[in-house]
Motif scaffolding. Structure first.
Motif, PDB file in Angstrom:
ATOM      1  N   LEU A 365       0.827  -1.214   0.000  1.00 34.42           N
ATOM      2  CA  LEU A 365       0.000   0.000   0.000  1.00 34.42           C
ATOM      3  C   LEU A 365       0.860   1.262   0.000  1.00 34.42           C
ATOM      4  N   GLN A 366       0.548   2.174  -0.912  1.00 34.63           N
ATOM      5  CA  GLN A 366       1.177   3.495  -0.947  1.00 34.63           C
ATOM      6  C   GLN A 366       0.062   4.542  -0.910  1.00 34.63           C
ATOM      7  N   ILE A 367       0.248   5.557  -0.091  1.00 33.69           N
ATOM      8  CA  ILE A 367      -0.820   6.534   0.127  1.00 33.69           C
ATOM      9  C   ILE A 367      -0.317   7.962  -0.073  1.00 33.69           C
ATOM     10  N   GLN A 368      -1.271   8.842  -0.226  1.00 27.68           N
ATOM     11  CA  GLN A 368      -0.980  10.271  -0.296  1.00 27.68           C
ATOM     12  C   GLN A 368      -1.852  10.968   0.749  1.00 27.68           C
ATOM     13  N   LEU A 369      -1.233  11.703   1.654  1.00 28.31           N
ATOM     14  CA  LEU A 369      -1.950  12.472   2.666  1.00 28.31           C
ATOM     15  C   LEU A 369      -2.122  13.895   2.152  1.00 28.31           C
ATOM     16  N   VAL A 370      -3.346  14.326   2.017  1.00 32.51           N
ATOM     17  CA  VAL A 370      -3.647  15.648   1.478  1.00 32.51           C
ATOM     18  C   VAL A 370      -4.294  16.491   2.572  1.00 32.51           C
ATOM     19  N   GLY A 371      -3.630  17.571   2.950  1.00 34.02           N
ATOM     20  CA  GLY A 371      -4.124  18.410   4.036  1.00 34.02           C
ATOM     21  C   GLY A 371      -4.739  19.719   3.562  1.00 34.02           C
ATOM     22  N   TYR A 372      -5.753  20.151   4.290  1.00 30.19           N
ATOM     23  CA  TYR A 372      -6.395  21.448   4.036  1.00 30.19           C
ATOM     24  C   TYR A 372      -6.488  22.188   5.373  1.00 30.19           C
ATOM     25  N   ALA A 373      -6.363  23.506   5.333  1.00 32.38           N
ATOM     26  CA  ALA A 373      -6.458  24.306   6.556  1.00 32.38           C
ATOM     27  C   ALA A 373      -7.069  25.664   6.249  1.00 32.38           C
ATOM     28  N   ASN A 374      -7.885  26.148   7.167  1.00 33.77           N
ATOM     29  CA  ASN A 374      -8.476  27.486   7.019  1.00 33.77           C
ATOM     30  C   ASN A 374      -8.415  28.256   8.339  1.00 33.77           C
ATOM     31  N   ASP A 375      -7.522  27.801   9.240  1.00 30.56           N
ATOM     32  CA  ASP A 375      -7.468  28.384  10.588  1.00 30.56           C
ATOM     33  C   ASP A 375      -6.076  28.878  10.945  1.00 30.56           C
ATOM     34  N   THR A 414      -6.466  26.242   1.779  1.00 33.62           N
ATOM     35  CA  THR A 414      -7.924  26.212   1.986  1.00 33.62           C
ATOM     36  C   THR A 414      -8.643  25.371   0.946  1.00 33.62           C
ATOM     37  N   GLY A 415      -7.929  25.000  -0.110  1.00 31.75           N
ATOM     38  CA  GLY A 415      -8.564  24.236  -1.178  1.00 31.75           C
ATOM     39  C   GLY A 415      -9.176  25.109  -2.250  1.00 31.75           C
ATOM     40  N   VAL A 416      -9.105  26.410  -2.065  1.00 30.82           N
ATOM     41  CA  VAL A 416      -9.645  27.352  -3.054  1.00 30.82           C
ATOM     42  C   VAL A 416      -8.478  27.979  -3.805  1.00 30.82           C
ATOM     43  N   ALA A 417      -8.430  27.795  -5.107  1.00 31.92           N
ATOM     44  CA  ALA A 417      -7.325  28.301  -5.915  1.00 31.92           C
ATOM     45  C   ALA A 417      -7.311  29.819  -5.919  1.00 31.92           C
ATOM     46  N   LYS A 418      -6.082  30.391  -5.852  1.00 36.60           N
ATOM     47  CA  LYS A 418      -5.971  31.854  -5.867  1.00 36.60           C
ATOM     48  C   LYS A 418      -6.443  32.441  -7.188  1.00 36.60           C
ATOM     49  N   GLY A 419      -6.268  31.707  -8.271  1.00 39.64           N
ATOM     50  CA  GLY A 419      -6.640  32.215  -9.575  1.00 39.64           C
ATOM     51  C   GLY A 419      -8.071  31.904  -9.968  1.00 39.64           C
ATOM     52  N   ASP A 420      -8.893  31.497  -9.016  1.00 36.60           N
ATOM     53  CA  ASP A 420     -10.287  31.139  -9.329  1.00 36.60           C
ATOM     54  C   ASP A 420     -11.080  32.401  -9.681  1.00 36.60           C
ATOM     55  N   THR A 421     -11.576  32.464 -10.916  1.00 44.94           N
ATOM     56  CA  THR A 421     -12.334  33.637 -11.372  1.00 44.94           C
ATOM     57  C   THR A 421     -13.793  33.302 -11.644  1.00 44.94           C
ATOM     58  N   SER A 422     -14.235  32.148 -11.127  1.00 45.00           N
ATOM     59  CA  SER A 422     -15.606  31.724 -11.404  1.00 45.00           C
ATOM     60  C   SER A 422     -16.642  32.543 -10.644  1.00 45.00           C
ATOM     61  N   ARG A 423     -16.188  33.235  -9.588  1.00 42.35           N
ATOM     62  CA  ARG A 423     -17.077  34.055  -8.738  1.00 42.35           C
ATOM     63  C   ARG A 423     -18.145  33.215  -8.042  1.00 42.35           C
ATOM     64  N   ILE A 424     -17.954  31.928  -8.038  1.00 45.60           N
ATOM     65  CA  ILE A 424     -18.879  31.049  -7.320  1.00 45.60           C
ATOM     66  C   ILE A 424     -18.315  30.817  -5.925  1.00 45.60           C
ATOM     67  N   PRO A 425     -19.045  31.185  -4.867  1.00 45.82           N
ATOM     68  CA  PRO A 425     -18.528  31.001  -3.505  1.00 45.82           C
ATOM     69  C   PRO A 425     -18.183  29.540  -3.251  1.00 45.82           C
ATOM     70  N   LYS A 426     -16.991  29.313  -2.703  1.00 46.00           N
ATOM     71  CA  LYS A 426     -16.552  27.957  -2.385  1.00 46.00           C
ATOM     72  C   LYS A 426     -16.142  27.900  -0.920  1.00 46.00           C
ATOM     73  N   PRO A 427     -16.563  26.873  -0.212  1.00 48.33           N
ATOM     74  CA  PRO A 427     -16.215  26.776   1.213  1.00 48.33           C
ATOM     75  C   PRO A 427     -14.727  26.463   1.390  1.00 48.33           C
ATOM     76  N   THR A 428     -14.104  27.109   2.369  1.00 50.68           N
ATOM     77  CA  THR A 428     -12.725  26.765   2.692  1.00 50.68           C
ATOM     78  C   THR A 428     -12.731  25.469   3.491  1.00 50.68           C
ATOM     79  N   LEU A 429     -11.671  24.712   3.352  1.00 50.77           N
ATOM     80  CA  LEU A 429     -11.637  23.369   3.926  1.00 50.77           C
ATOM     81  C   LEU A 429     -10.661  23.283   5.088  1.00 50.77           C
ATOM     82  N   LYS A 430     -10.979  22.401   6.008  1.00 54.65           N
ATOM     83  CA  LYS A 430     -10.091  22.075   7.123  1.00 54.65           C
ATOM     84  C   LYS A 430     -10.244  20.583   7.388  1.00 54.65           C
ATOM     85  N   LYS A 431      -9.377  19.805   6.748  1.00 55.69           N
ATOM     86  CA  LYS A 431      -9.497  18.353   6.870  1.00 55.69           C
ATOM     87  C   LYS A 431      -8.222  17.707   6.352  1.00 55.69           C
TER      88      LYS A 431
END
Length: 439
Positions: A365-375, A414-431
């Motif tokens: 088994l090989q895994i990838q740990l992906v972290g998100y933070a908004n705090d 936070t999981g939200v790209a800095k270059g996101d121009t969609s103007r669609i609100p996206k929740p920031t992630l912490k997980k």
């Protein structure tokens, strides 16, 4: 004065301004790129000198290339001459191709994105910076009369300064791109070419004359050729063993023999797959014999996963079923951190220990740990905080005996790209998510 202080003196504002003019890039971006390359080259050389051949190659290039610090004494004047500057770039790129084989283009792309310069400019800077770094190292070898082992030890003495100097927004990609996991974690050590005899005397395992231990410039290609022959031989052996195994199983089933029950978890999955593919409908015992082993792992675990939500119960049915593809993502809800810090909450350690047990149970088994933070607080950015958290988990897994090559750690802020121009609100992630890379 340490290595980074020496490099700072050499790469002063006047030198950086001249370099920027030569590559036709803004001075600010050029400075950022050169600094990033210094960290990359030093880190890469540390990793390279964890093997004996790497120690010899670095020392060999410094000696043969006459990297003695003479360039650094008159660098501004040299950079005025475009022809001489181009020679330094070519020389440095040739050396980096031997010391860090097959990494030149990937390093160039990384620095290009990090500093916002053209890829051609980053490749040119890589060659030039490599030459300058080797001259600074060469001066240290000359002044302190270091041998190959002394050079490797001196280089690793800069590990703490290296970790502290690399910017937080650059460290994650540097670690992943160059493979500095063990260097950053403090688990890597320089290879030594000397051993102690029982009598207490120290002898050299490789003779000191240059010709006896210096590898030729094409040593990497020779190793690559040997590796290809070795891999080919292993594949041939594996195919022969697999063919014999299938032949034997086919003979057993054609004679009405029952499949042999296998006790280990990994072998159970493989045996079940073969048994199902070779099962003969008229032989009812052959179809039912393998059932007890899977019943203890996959179906029961699948039932309990819904009830308990434990990490093992979630992963076991997936990992135990060879038909399910790799790439599935599992949220590590049991691992959480105190707000804005690297301190785990109560109970999180139990999940980390459980994950270590799973990795030991499934050795492939090989895994990838992906972290998100908004705090993040003033001490961290969300990007660096998310990386440091998953890297902390990785270090604990490595401390429990898991090979670092089996664990990838990525921080995505936070999981939200800095270059996101969609103007669609996206929740920031912490997980923290776990992605299965290899089953």
């Amino acid at each position: 004065m340490n290595l980074f202080a020496n490099l700072t003196n050499v790469l002063n504002s006047d030198v950086l301004s001249r370099i920027a003019t030569y590559i036709d890039e803004p001075t600010e971006k050029t400075t950022k790129a050169v600094n990033g390359l210094v960290y990359t080259i030093i880190g890469g050389l540390m990793k390279r000198t964890t093997s004996e051949i790497g120690v010899n190659q670095l020392y060999n290039h410094i000696q043969k290339g006459r990297y003695d610090g003479s360039l650094t004494e008159n660098l501004p004047a040299v950079l005025k001459d475009a022809a001489l500057t181009n020679t330094l770039i070519t020389q440095g790129n040739d050396v980096i191709s031997h010391l860090l084989p097959a990494m030149k283009s990937s390093i160039g792309s990384m620095i290009s994105g990090y500093a916002g310069i053209r890829n051609s400019s980053s490749i040119g800077l890589l060659g030039l910076t490599t030459t300058i770094v080797l001259h600074v190292l060469g001066k240290q070898v000359k002044d302190q009369k270091l041998d190959a082992d002394g050079l490797a030890a001196s280089l690793f003495s800069e590990r703490d300064a290296f970790v502290n100097a690399v910017p937080e927004d650059f460290m994650p990609q540097l670690v992943e791109k160059v493979g500095l996991h063990q260097v950053v974690a403090g688990l890597a050590m320089p290879a030594r070419r000397t051993t102690a005899e029982p009598s207490g005397r120290t002898t050299t395992t490789v003779t000191r004359p240059t010709i006896s231990y210096e590898p030729t410039d094409d040593s990497d290609s020779e190793n690559e050729t040997l590796t290809k022959w070795g891999v080919g031989a292993l594949i041939a052996v594996a195919l022969a063993v697999g063919g014999y195994y299938l032949y034997q199983n086919t003979q057993k089933y054609s004679n009405g023999e029952e499949a042999i029950e296998v006790t280990s978890m990994a072998d159970t999955v493989q045996t079940d797959t073969v048994a199902r593919s070779l099962a003969v409908p008229k032989d009812s015992t052959a179809k039912t014999a393998p059932k007890p082993a899977p019943a203890a792992t996959t179906p029961v675990a699948a039932t309990s996963a819904v009830a308990t939500g434990g990490l093992t119960q979630q992963l076991a049915p997936y990992l135990g079923n060879a038909a399910l593809p790799k790439g599935r993502i599992f949220p590590l809800t049991g691992i959480t951190f105190q707000p804005g810090s690297l301190s785990m909450t109560a109970g999180a350690q139990a999940t980390v220990n459980e994950l270590a047990t799973i990795l030991k149970t499934y050795p492939q088994l090989q895994i990838q740990l992906v972290g998100y933070a908004n705090d993040a607080t003033g001490e961290f950015t969300n990007k660096s905080l998310s990386f440091k958290r998953v890297n902390q988990i990785k270090q604990q897994l490595m401390a429990s005996g898991i090979n670092f090559m089996r664990i990838d750690a990525i921080g995505r802020g936070t999981g939200v790209a800095k270059g996101d121009t969609s103007r669609i609100p996206k929740p920031t992630l912490k997980k923290i998510d776990l992605k299965v890379v290899v089953k």
